[in-house]
Scaffold this active site. Structure first.
Site, short mmCIF file in Angstrom:
data_model
loop_
_atom_site.label_atom_id
_atom_site.label_comp_id
_atom_site.label_asym_id
_atom_site.label_seq_id
_atom_site.Cartn_x
_atom_site.Cartn_y
_atom_site.Cartn_z
N LYS A 75 0.86 -1.20 0.00
CA LYS A 75 0.00 0.00 0.00
C LYS A 75 0.89 1.24 0.00
O LYS A 75 1.88 1.30 0.72
CB LYS A 75 -0.89 -0.03 1.24
CG LYS A 75 -1.92 1.09 1.33
CD LYS A 75 -2.80 0.93 2.58
CE LYS A 75 -3.90 1.97 2.68
NZ LYS A 75 -4.74 1.78 3.88
N SER A 150 -9.69 1.72 2.85
CA SER A 150 -8.85 2.49 1.96
C SER A 150 -7.78 1.69 1.23
O SER A 150 -7.20 2.16 0.26
CB SER A 150 -8.16 3.59 2.77
OG SER A 150 -7.28 3.02 3.73
N SER A 174 -9.76 -0.56 7.16
CA SER A 174 -9.21 -0.48 5.80
C SER A 174 -8.49 -1.71 5.28
O SER A 174 -8.10 -1.74 4.12
CB SER A 174 -8.28 0.72 5.68
OG SER A 174 -9.04 1.88 5.54
N1 GLN Z 1 -12.95 4.14 6.27
C1 GLN Z 1 -12.42 4.61 7.51
C2 GLN Z 1 -12.03 6.06 7.36
O1 GLN Z 1 -12.30 6.59 6.35
C3 GLN Z 1 -11.24 3.76 7.93
C4 GLN Z 1 -10.03 4.02 7.12
C5 GLN Z 1 -8.86 3.20 7.49
O2 GLN Z 1 -8.97 2.17 8.17
N2 GLN Z 1 -7.69 3.66 7.07
O3 GLN Z 1 -11.47 6.66 8.23
#
Ligand code: GLN
Length: 474
Positions: A75, A150, A174
């Site tokens: 990532k 994400s 995420s």
């Molecule tokens: N979707 C969640 C957010 O937007 C979690 C994102 C993540 O785990 N990086 O904060």
């Protein structure tokens, strides 16, 4: 595509080479990367060097490592020396980190072959990978739908058969949510189990790096390599990496499984059905089921959207046009800061910075940030009480299967709700994973979530393996 387990076995036996496996992987990347937008950067040169090093070690009688010759996707919020690292943000344009994240060094030492950096929601803020400054990633199983986020690029890399393994980061879901939407195993390890040195911070009290894989055993192999104490990360747990692969087949006989109402309510019917079936599978495998209600979990989303933006607003203050990436020139320093941040950050990142700054501001701190911290403590206590009664919990990972592009972008709240079942684990600093179990709407995969106390990864992986077998993946 071969599993990581199979590649390591064949590379060690001399039935294939790391170079040959890399070539297969790069062919798969070339075939679909333009369509799916998975990799932001492919490091052909670095990957070839890593592969030839592994082949050299094996040729001279060496061991090659626990991930000998396995291509892996990273990532793009983890630092790799000399390789563009963007967090899918324009603000880091042109920046190349001068050092490796600890996970990168561990992968290389274990013989893995990092092939490139994958797309994400900008600074890992999102649940669909639609918030990337470099365009969305498509779900390889249905390109009209999102891969989740994400870590959508990392999930898509594995789902598309480009690499057998990938690394993601999980602040509120995420890893687990995109794993669910792409039909993969994804693990959010206990806070502190995997070093975050070189992970670009979003919300430091919540962020954790973890694995994506097609199989439970592959996920265990990768987690074992990246876990363990790191003196470069002050939040790193003191102990060495746990033994996970050896326990994947341990089963759940005699374990107590909490079936948590709050971890399923509001989910689509196809998801509810899959979790029901998975629960029965665990009971058939000898686990005792306990119906539980943990009402504190309902407060998770609200607490998270104060704590995570508060930490993000502080972490992202460093992107000022002076030290990293983009600079938009202006008449004085403060005008330059403003112009750079206005041009460099996308809408969701700006929204989070404003939310966080507001929650931390004098006069509102106690009412918002302080209150959220109290809720977080209550949630930690509630989980602790539950784990006195049961060994693990079961619920849904995400409320639905992969959704269509654009279906949640106009309403941030509906996007935030994608993580309603995953966020509580991050707030508690505990462990959880998502394992594919059956299919739902449009034949798309459903993810079942298993949750446990800190350091319960071995048990969670063993539970996931029971579900994997029952789902027809022996
Ligand atoms: N979707 C969640 C957010 O937007 C979690 C994102 C993540 O785990 N990086 O904060």
């Amino acid at each position: 595509m071969k599993s990581a387990f199979q590649i390591v076995d064949e590379v060690r036996r001399g039935a294939t080479t790391a170079a040959a496996e890399l070539a297969t992987c790069l062919d798969a990347v070339r075939a679909r990367n333009e369509e799916l937008n998975v990799f932001l950067y492919v490091d052909e040169e670095g990957a070839a060097a890593a592969a030839s090093r592994v082949d050299g070690i094996l040729a001279s009688g060496g061991d090659g490592g626990a991930l000998a010759g396995v291509p892996i996707a990273i990532k793009d919020n983890m630092c790799q020396r000399g390789i563009p690292t963007t967090c899918s943000s324009k603000i880091l344009e042109g920046w190349r980190p001068p050092y490796n994240a600890t996970v990168l060094d561990r992968l290389l030492a274990a013989g893995a072959v990092p092939v490139g950096k994958t797309n994400l929601d900008e600074f890992a803020m999102g649940s669909s990978t639609e918030n990337s400054a470099f365009g969305p990633t498509r779900n390889p199983l249905d390109p009209s739908r999102v891969p989740g986020g994400s870590s959508g690029g990392s999930a898509a890399a594995v789902a598309a058969g480009m690499t057998p393994l990938a690394l993601g980061s999980d602040t509120g879901g995420s890893i687990r949510q995109p794993a669910a939407l792409c039909g993969l195993v994804g693990v959010k390890p206990t806070y502190g189990l995997v070093s975050r040195y070189g992970l670009i911070a979003f919300a430091s009290s919540l962020d954790q790096i973890g694995p994506f894989a097609k199989t439970v055993r592959d996920a265990a192999m990768l987690l074992e390599v990246i876990a363990g104490h790191d003196p470069m990360d002050s939040t790193s747990l003191p102990e060495q990496s746990p033994s996970l692969v050896a326990h994947v087949g341990d089963g759940v006989a005699g374990k107590r499984v909490g079936v948590v109402r709050e971890l399923i309510e509001g989910a689509d019917q196809d998801v509810v059905d899959a979790v029901d079936r998975a629960t029965r599978v665990l009971a058939d495998a000898g686990a005792t089921l306990v119906e539980l209600s943990i009402p504190e979990l309902r407060l998770g989303l609200s607490a998270y959207y104060l704590i995570a933006p508060a930490e993000a607003s502080s972490n992202l203050a460093r992107y000022d046009g002076v030290r990293f990436g983009l600079r938009v020139n202006a008449e004085d320093v403060s005008a330059m800061n403003e112009a750079t941040r206005t041009a460099g950050f996308g809408a969701e990142v700006k929204r989070r910075i404003m939310l966080g700054t507001y929650a931390l501001s004098a006069g509102y701190y106690d009412a918002y940030y302080g209150q959220a911290l109290k809720v977080r403590t209550q949630m930690i206590d509630a989980f602790r009480r539950a784990y006195r009664e049961v060994d693990l919990l079961i619920g849904a990972t995400a409320p639905s299967v992969a959704f269509e592009f654009g279906s949640k972008t106009s309403n941030p709240m509906s996007m935030y709700l994608s993580d309603v079942f995953t966020i509580p684990t991050n707030l508690a600093g505990e462990a959880a994973l998502s394992v594919p179990f059956g299919t739902g709407e449009a034949g798309l995969p459903v993810g079942v979530q298993l949750l446990g106390p800190g350091r319960s990864e071995g048990l969670l992986l063993a539970g996931a393996r029971v579900l994997e077998i029952a789902d027809g993946r022996p």
